[in-house]
Scaffold this active site. Structure first.
Site, PDB file in Angstrom:
ATOM      1  N   ASP A 279       0.761  -1.172  -0.077  1.00 25.40           N
ATOM      2  CA  ASP A 279      -0.044   0.011  -0.012  1.00 25.40           C
ATOM      3  C   ASP A 279       0.803   1.271   0.382  1.00 25.40           C
ATOM      4  OD1 ASP A 279      -2.540   1.748   0.275  1.00 25.40           O
ATOM      5  OD2 ASP A 279      -3.528  -0.254   0.903  1.00 25.40           O
TER       6      ASP A 279
ATOM      7  N   ASP B 218       3.945   2.503  -4.089  1.00 19.97           N
ATOM      8  CA  ASP B 218       2.879   3.153  -4.852  1.00 19.97           C
ATOM      9  C   ASP B 218       2.217   2.526  -6.058  1.00 19.97           C
ATOM     10  OD1 ASP B 218       1.390   5.200  -6.112  1.00 19.97           O
ATOM     11  OD2 ASP B 218       2.816   6.557  -6.180  1.00 19.97           O
TER      12      ASP B 218
ATOM     13  N   ASP C 157      -7.581  -4.695  -5.687  1.00 23.05           N
ATOM     14  CA  ASP C 157      -8.813  -4.053  -4.953  1.00 23.05           C
ATOM     15  C   ASP C 157      -8.522  -2.478  -5.066  1.00 23.05           C
ATOM     16  OD1 ASP C 157     -11.463  -4.669  -3.711  1.00 23.05           O
ATOM     17  OD2 ASP C 157     -10.253  -3.649  -2.113  1.00 23.05           O
TER      18      ASP C 157
ATOM     19  N   CYS D 241     -15.421  -1.812  -3.954  1.00 17.89           N
ATOM     20  CA  CYS D 241     -16.583  -1.943  -3.155  1.00 17.89           C
ATOM     21  C   CYS D 241     -17.793  -0.849  -3.589  1.00 17.89           C
ATOM     22  CB  CYS D 241     -16.274  -1.639  -1.735  1.00 17.89           C
ATOM     23  SG  CYS D 241     -15.422  -0.160  -1.286  1.00 17.89           S
TER      24      CYS D 241
END
Length: 427
Positions: free
Chosen positions: A279, A306, A324, A377
């Site tokens: 992340d 990154d 994701d 999501c």
């Protein structure tokens, strides 16, 4: 409930609406601060704060229908007293309406607004009398959704689907967790949780998932602290299942914080292979590392990377890349009511572009014959199906294996999108 509880509710709502705090963080801070309160008081505070924020757009419509002074023109303290009181009048049966009105008046006086206590009393008593007659003119007001968002969704979904999703966002979604089967069997955990006073049950069709109810404070659970289960929505659990890692696979999760999907994949590898979860910041990677440490898994590592910057060492190395990606979060409006106030239509376009840019970089990590799983999501074709289509058009060496948009109230779990693509094997 005491007037002190209502003062805490007011304090929390002002943190969110006046100071700009995120609701989940404000509520957590308040519950941490008032840990000494009885479980039923903490539950009442949580219910009223969460409900007021979730229904806010609808509550404002109701107040504006019965008040000469519109919500936007009110003093912040009065506005939040009215909103939280109207939520209780409309949606909580336990406290009589007269008591809700009286406590609101007392709180207004206590906060230095004695001159407005009559106004508070008049508005609330009128709404209490008229509540059975209140009707809502449109989907946005009925389901406390921004009007622009309803209009936006109407490009892709009919009113019945939008209404079903809206109702699902406003219902109390259960807390789902995934059992760390490397540490404990599902049945053994159910027995252990029962001894901790937590009611839990298995979720059909999700072998490692259980739903928790009657839970006051998650950190009090010894099983949670020991890493025997991980809070994760059913939709998020589908990522590991659809990715279907086989033993020995090397998996890269490019935007992995706080680590739930990567941990799930790591468990599915049964101690084999390797998961590299990345992340953008040290803070986010710190969250992942905490969860890895609790899990006891050894075939997973976290690092700062990154996703927009190519990692040369990873090119054509991964059997599976999980992307994701940052998204508008429209599938989790029920859990993140702040989004209703914060997200704009312009954000949707910017996020769709960001997703395209990340996919253009991380596709390089997929080895020939390997898989790229793209998920969000959100419920937005521009971020989901359209982005997958654009990616496939620009990258003919990838083909679509499966694609599914999960909708709240129609499918189990949050709104979620998953596309599985495979890189062709050359020669």
């Amino acid at each position: 409930m005491t007037n002190n509880d209502r003062e805490i509710i007011l304090e929390t709502l002002l943190m969110v609406t006046k100071e700009g705090a995120f609701s989940h963080q404000a509520l957590k801070n308040v519950l941490d601060k008032y840990q000494y309160l009885e479980k039923k008081e903490r539950a009442f505070i949580t219910k009223v704060v969460s409900g007021t924020l979730e229904f806010m757009l609808q509550l404002d419509y109701i107040i504006d229908s019965y008040s000469k002074v519109k919500v936007k023109k009110m003093k912040p303290v009065i506005r939040e007293i009215l909103r939280s009181s109207v939520f209780q009048i409309m949606y909580l049966d336990r406290v009589p309406d007269a008591a809700i009105c009286n406590e609101a008046v007392k709180l207004a006086k206590k906060k230095g607004f004695k001159s407005l206590s009559g106004f508070v009393n008049g508005v609330l008593r009128t709404i209490s009398r008229e509540k059975e007659k209140i009707s809502f003119p449109d989907l946005a007001t009925r389901y406390a959704l921004p009007q622009w968002l309803v209009t936006y969704w109407q490009q892709d979904y009919d009113s019945e689907v939008i209404a079903t999703m809206g109702a699902a966002f406003l219902s109390r979604a259960p807390l789902t967790v995934r059992v760390n089967e490397g540490k404990i069997a599902v049945d053994a955990l159910l027995t252990k949780l029962a001894k901790e006073g937590i009611t839990a049950r298995k979720v059909p069709d999700f072998p490692a998932a259980i739903e928790l109810t009657e839970i006051d404070y998650l950190e009090k659970s010894e099983s949670f602290r020991a890493g025997e289960f991980y809070v994760q929505d059913l939709s998020s659990m589908r990522v590991g299942v659809v990715a279907a890692p086989k033993e020995g696979d090397y998996v890269i999760d490019v935007c992995g914080a706080p680590g739930g999907k990567a941990l799930h994949v790591s468990e599915l590898l049964k101690g084999s292979g390797q998961v590299s979860v990345r992340d953008l910041t040290e803070y986010k990677v710190g969250l992942i590392k905490e969860n890895i440490a609790k899990s006891g898994l050894t075939n997973i590592q976290a690092r700062v990377q990154d996703a927009l910057v190519l990692d040369e060492q990873a090119v054509a190395q991964a059997d599976i890349v999980i992307a994701d990606l940052p998204c508008s979060g429209l599938g989790v409006l029920g859990r993140k009511p702040d989004l209703k106030r914060r997200i704009t239509e312009a954000d949707l376009s910017e996020l769709a572009t960001l997703q395209q840019e990340i996919l253009a970089v991380v596709k390089a990590y997929v080895k020939p014959g390997g898989k790229l799983l793209y998920s969000t999501c959100t419920i937005n074709k521009r971020e989901n199906e359209d982005n997958t289509g654009k990616f496939l058009a620009a990258n003919p060496d990838f083909s679509l294996v499966s694609e599914k948009q999960y909708l709240p109230g129609i499918d189990p779990g949050d709104g979620f999108y998953i596309a599985l693509m495979q890189r062709k094997t050359h020669g």
